[in-house]
Design a protein around this motif. Structure first.
Motif, PDB file in Angstrom:
ATOM      1  N   ALA A   5       0.826  -1.212   0.000  1.00  0.00           N
ATOM      2  CA  ALA A   5       0.000   0.000   0.000  1.00  0.00           C
ATOM      3  C   ALA A   5       0.856   1.257   0.000  1.00  0.00           C
ATOM      4  O   ALA A   5       1.997   1.257   0.449  1.00  0.00           O
ATOM      5  CB  ALA A   5      -0.911   0.006   1.221  1.00  0.00           C
ATOM      6  N   VAL A   6       0.248   2.328  -0.493  1.00  0.00           N
ATOM      7  CA  VAL A   6       0.804   3.678  -0.438  1.00  0.00           C
ATOM      8  C   VAL A   6      -0.209   4.530   0.317  1.00  0.00           C
ATOM      9  O   VAL A   6      -1.415   4.381   0.134  1.00  0.00           O
ATOM     10  CB  VAL A   6       1.028   4.247  -1.859  1.00  0.00           C
ATOM     11  CG1 VAL A   6       1.404   5.713  -1.809  1.00  0.00           C
ATOM     12  CG2 VAL A   6       2.078   3.454  -2.611  1.00  0.00           C
ATOM     13  N   PHE A   7       0.294   5.418   1.169  1.00  0.00           N
ATOM     14  CA  PHE A   7      -0.577   6.318   1.921  1.00  0.00           C
ATOM     15  C   PHE A   7      -0.294   7.748   1.518  1.00  0.00           C
ATOM     16  O   PHE A   7       0.865   8.156   1.398  1.00  0.00           O
ATOM     17  CB  PHE A   7      -0.346   6.162   3.426  1.00  0.00           C
ATOM     18  CG  PHE A   7      -1.146   7.138   4.239  1.00  0.00           C
ATOM     19  CD1 PHE A   7      -2.508   6.965   4.407  1.00  0.00           C
ATOM     20  CD2 PHE A   7      -0.546   8.242   4.814  1.00  0.00           C
ATOM     21  CE1 PHE A   7      -3.257   7.868   5.143  1.00  0.00           C
ATOM     22  CE2 PHE A   7      -1.281   9.156   5.557  1.00  0.00           C
ATOM     23  CZ  PHE A   7      -2.639   8.963   5.713  1.00  0.00           C
ATOM     24  N   ASP A  22       0.575   0.421   8.597  1.00  0.00           N
ATOM     25  CA  ASP A  22       1.880  -0.238   8.729  1.00  0.00           C
ATOM     26  C   ASP A  22       1.752  -1.601   9.408  1.00  0.00           C
ATOM     27  O   ASP A  22       2.464  -2.542   9.071  1.00  0.00           O
ATOM     28  CB  ASP A  22       2.846   0.670   9.497  1.00  0.00           C
ATOM     29  CG  ASP A  22       4.264   0.157   9.485  1.00  0.00           C
ATOM     30  OD1 ASP A  22       4.697  -0.421   8.468  1.00  0.00           O
ATOM     31  OD2 ASP A  22       4.957   0.322  10.506  1.00  0.00           O
ATOM     32  N   ARG A  23       0.827  -1.715  10.356  1.00  0.00           N
ATOM     33  CA  ARG A  23       0.613  -3.000  11.041  1.00  0.00           C
ATOM     34  C   ARG A  23      -0.113  -4.011  10.163  1.00  0.00           C
ATOM     35  O   ARG A  23       0.186  -5.201  10.200  1.00  0.00           O
ATOM     36  CB  ARG A  23      -0.199  -2.792  12.326  1.00  0.00           C
ATOM     37  CG  ARG A  23       0.594  -2.210  13.464  1.00  0.00           C
ATOM     38  CD  ARG A  23      -0.202  -2.203  14.753  1.00  0.00           C
ATOM     39  NE  ARG A  23      -1.479  -1.500  14.661  1.00  0.00           N
ATOM     40  CZ  ARG A  23      -1.641  -0.187  14.797  1.00  0.00           C
ATOM     41  NH1 ARG A  23      -0.581   0.581  15.024  1.00  0.00           N
ATOM     42  NH2 ARG A  23      -2.834   0.362  14.727  1.00  0.00           N
ATOM     43  N   GLU A  24      -1.077  -3.547   9.387  1.00  0.00           N
ATOM     44  CA  GLU A  24      -1.965  -4.453   8.653  1.00  0.00           C
ATOM     45  C   GLU A  24      -1.563  -4.713   7.208  1.00  0.00           C
ATOM     46  O   GLU A  24      -1.963  -5.712   6.625  1.00  0.00           O
ATOM     47  CB  GLU A  24      -3.396  -3.905   8.677  1.00  0.00           C
ATOM     48  CG  GLU A  24      -3.961  -3.747  10.068  1.00  0.00           C
ATOM     49  CD  GLU A  24      -4.044  -5.058  10.830  1.00  0.00           C
ATOM     50  OE1 GLU A  24      -4.329  -6.102  10.204  1.00  0.00           O
ATOM     51  OE2 GLU A  24      -3.816  -5.044  12.060  1.00  0.00           O
ATOM     52  N   LEU A  25      -0.812  -3.800   6.610  1.00  0.00           N
ATOM     53  CA  LEU A  25      -0.420  -3.919   5.206  1.00  0.00           C
ATOM     54  C   LEU A  25       1.093  -3.741   5.076  1.00  0.00           C
ATOM     55  O   LEU A  25       1.770  -3.398   6.041  1.00  0.00           O
ATOM     56  CB  LEU A  25      -1.126  -2.847   4.357  1.00  0.00           C
ATOM     57  CG  LEU A  25      -2.654  -2.867   4.349  1.00  0.00           C
ATOM     58  CD1 LEU A  25      -3.193  -1.632   3.656  1.00  0.00           C
ATOM     59  CD2 LEU A  25      -3.172  -4.124   3.675  1.00  0.00           C
ATOM     60  N   ASP A  26       1.590  -3.960   3.895  1.00  0.00           N
ATOM     61  CA  ASP A  26       2.991  -3.668   3.587  1.00  0.00           C
ATOM     62  C   ASP A  26       3.029  -2.228   3.094  1.00  0.00           C
ATOM     63  O   ASP A  26       2.865  -1.963   1.899  1.00  0.00           O
ATOM     64  CB  ASP A  26       3.500  -4.642   2.528  1.00  0.00           C
ATOM     65  CG  ASP A  26       4.937  -4.373   2.132  1.00  0.00           C
ATOM     66  OD1 ASP A  26       5.590  -3.513   2.762  1.00  0.00           O
ATOM     67  OD2 ASP A  26       5.410  -5.018   1.176  1.00  0.00           O
ATOM     68  N   LEU A  27       3.183  -1.284   4.010  1.00  0.00           N
ATOM     69  CA  LEU A  27       3.167   0.144   3.676  1.00  0.00           C
ATOM     70  C   LEU A  27       4.493   0.506   3.030  1.00  0.00           C
ATOM     71  O   LEU A  27       5.500   0.713   3.706  1.00  0.00           O
ATOM     72  CB  LEU A  27       2.900   0.979   4.932  1.00  0.00           C
ATOM     73  CG  LEU A  27       2.678   2.465   4.728  1.00  0.00           C
ATOM     74  CD1 LEU A  27       1.528   2.726   3.761  1.00  0.00           C
ATOM     75  CD2 LEU A  27       2.404   3.139   6.056  1.00  0.00           C
ATOM     76  N   ARG A  71       4.541  -0.176  -7.352  1.00  0.00           N
ATOM     77  CA  ARG A  71       3.684  -1.314  -7.731  1.00  0.00           C
ATOM     78  C   ARG A  71       2.689  -1.712  -6.625  1.00  0.00           C
ATOM     79  O   ARG A  71       2.332  -2.871  -6.486  1.00  0.00           O
ATOM     80  CB  ARG A  71       4.512  -2.508  -8.146  1.00  0.00           C
ATOM     81  CG  ARG A  71       5.488  -2.217  -9.246  1.00  0.00           C
ATOM     82  CD  ARG A  71       5.195  -3.050 -10.458  1.00  0.00           C
ATOM     83  NE  ARG A  71       6.252  -2.938 -11.466  1.00  0.00           N
ATOM     84  CZ  ARG A  71       6.166  -2.147 -12.525  1.00  0.00           C
ATOM     85  NH1 ARG A  71       5.116  -1.398 -12.700  1.00  0.00           N
ATOM     86  NH2 ARG A  71       7.139  -2.099 -13.409  1.00  0.00           N
ATOM     87  N   ALA A  72       2.275  -0.740  -5.829  1.00  0.00           N
ATOM     88  CA  ALA A  72       1.298  -1.002  -4.773  1.00  0.00           C
ATOM     89  C   ALA A  72      -0.077  -1.242  -5.386  1.00  0.00           C
ATOM     90  O   ALA A  72      -0.416  -0.662  -6.425  1.00  0.00           O
ATOM     91  CB  ALA A  72       1.241   0.172  -3.804  1.00  0.00           C
ATOM     92  N   LYS A  73      -0.855  -2.074  -4.741  1.00  0.00           N
ATOM     93  CA  LYS A  73      -2.209  -2.379  -5.211  1.00  0.00           C
ATOM     94  C   LYS A  73      -3.269  -1.588  -4.453  1.00  0.00           C
ATOM     95  O   LYS A  73      -4.425  -1.540  -4.867  1.00  0.00           O
ATOM     96  CB  LYS A  73      -2.493  -3.876  -5.061  1.00  0.00           C
ATOM     97  CG  LYS A  73      -1.572  -4.742  -5.873  1.00  0.00           C
ATOM     98  CD  LYS A  73      -1.749  -4.490  -7.347  1.00  0.00           C
ATOM     99  CE  LYS A  73      -0.825  -5.383  -8.152  1.00  0.00           C
ATOM    100  NZ  LYS A  73      -0.700  -4.965  -9.524  1.00  0.00           N
ATOM    101  N   VAL A  74      -2.881  -0.983  -3.327  1.00  0.00           N
ATOM    102  CA  VAL A  74      -3.828  -0.251  -2.484  1.00  0.00           C
ATOM    103  C   VAL A  74      -3.273   1.140  -2.209  1.00  0.00           C
ATOM    104  O   VAL A  74      -2.078   1.295  -1.936  1.00  0.00           O
ATOM    105  CB  VAL A  74      -4.038  -0.991  -1.136  1.00  0.00           C
ATOM    106  CG1 VAL A  74      -4.914  -0.176  -0.206  1.00  0.00           C
ATOM    107  CG2 VAL A  74      -4.607  -2.375  -1.358  1.00  0.00           C
ATOM    108  N   ALA A  75      -4.159   2.126  -2.274  1.00  0.00           N
ATOM    109  CA  ALA A  75      -3.808   3.487  -1.877  1.00  0.00           C
ATOM    110  C   ALA A  75      -4.845   3.960  -0.865  1.00  0.00           C
ATOM    111  O   ALA A  75      -6.036   3.697  -1.021  1.00  0.00           O
ATOM    112  CB  ALA A  75      -3.782   4.417  -3.072  1.00  0.00           C
TER     113      ALA A  75
END
Length: 92
Positions: A5-7, A22-27, A71-75
């Motif tokens: 993910a990207v935030f 950061d805890r739940e995804l690969d940030l 190449r993140a799949k979630v933002a």
């Protein structure tokens, strides 16, 4: 395997969001509009927690290329301050 993910966010009130992601995804990247030299709360939190942080003022080609290379799949976005261009939205 955690989803990458990207935030996108700015300000003290988004720190809990960054922590949860950061805890739940690969940030993989935190993008903020905070001034890198002034080291705002997002920038400081990321540095203290070994998270990659990128300070931007606009979505230049370099910024868009950096996001593409992640190449993140979630933002996730919270209180960012810039309009996200379609080219960036379509990456996720």
């Amino acid at each position: 395997m955690k989803q990458m993910a990207v935030f996108f966010g700015t300000g003290q009130h988004v720190i809990p969001v960054i922590g949860a992601l950061d805890r739940e995804l690969d940030l993989s990247l935190v993008v903020t509009t905070e001034d890198e030299e002034k080291r705002g709360p997002v920038f400081n939190y990321c540095r203290e927690n070994n998270l990659e942080v990128y300070s931007i003022y606009q979505f230049s080609k370099d910024v868009i290329n950096t996001l593409y290379e992640e190449r993140a799949k979630v933002a996730v976005l919270a209180s960012f301050g810039l309009i996200i261009p379609d080219e960036v939205l379509n990456m996720f």
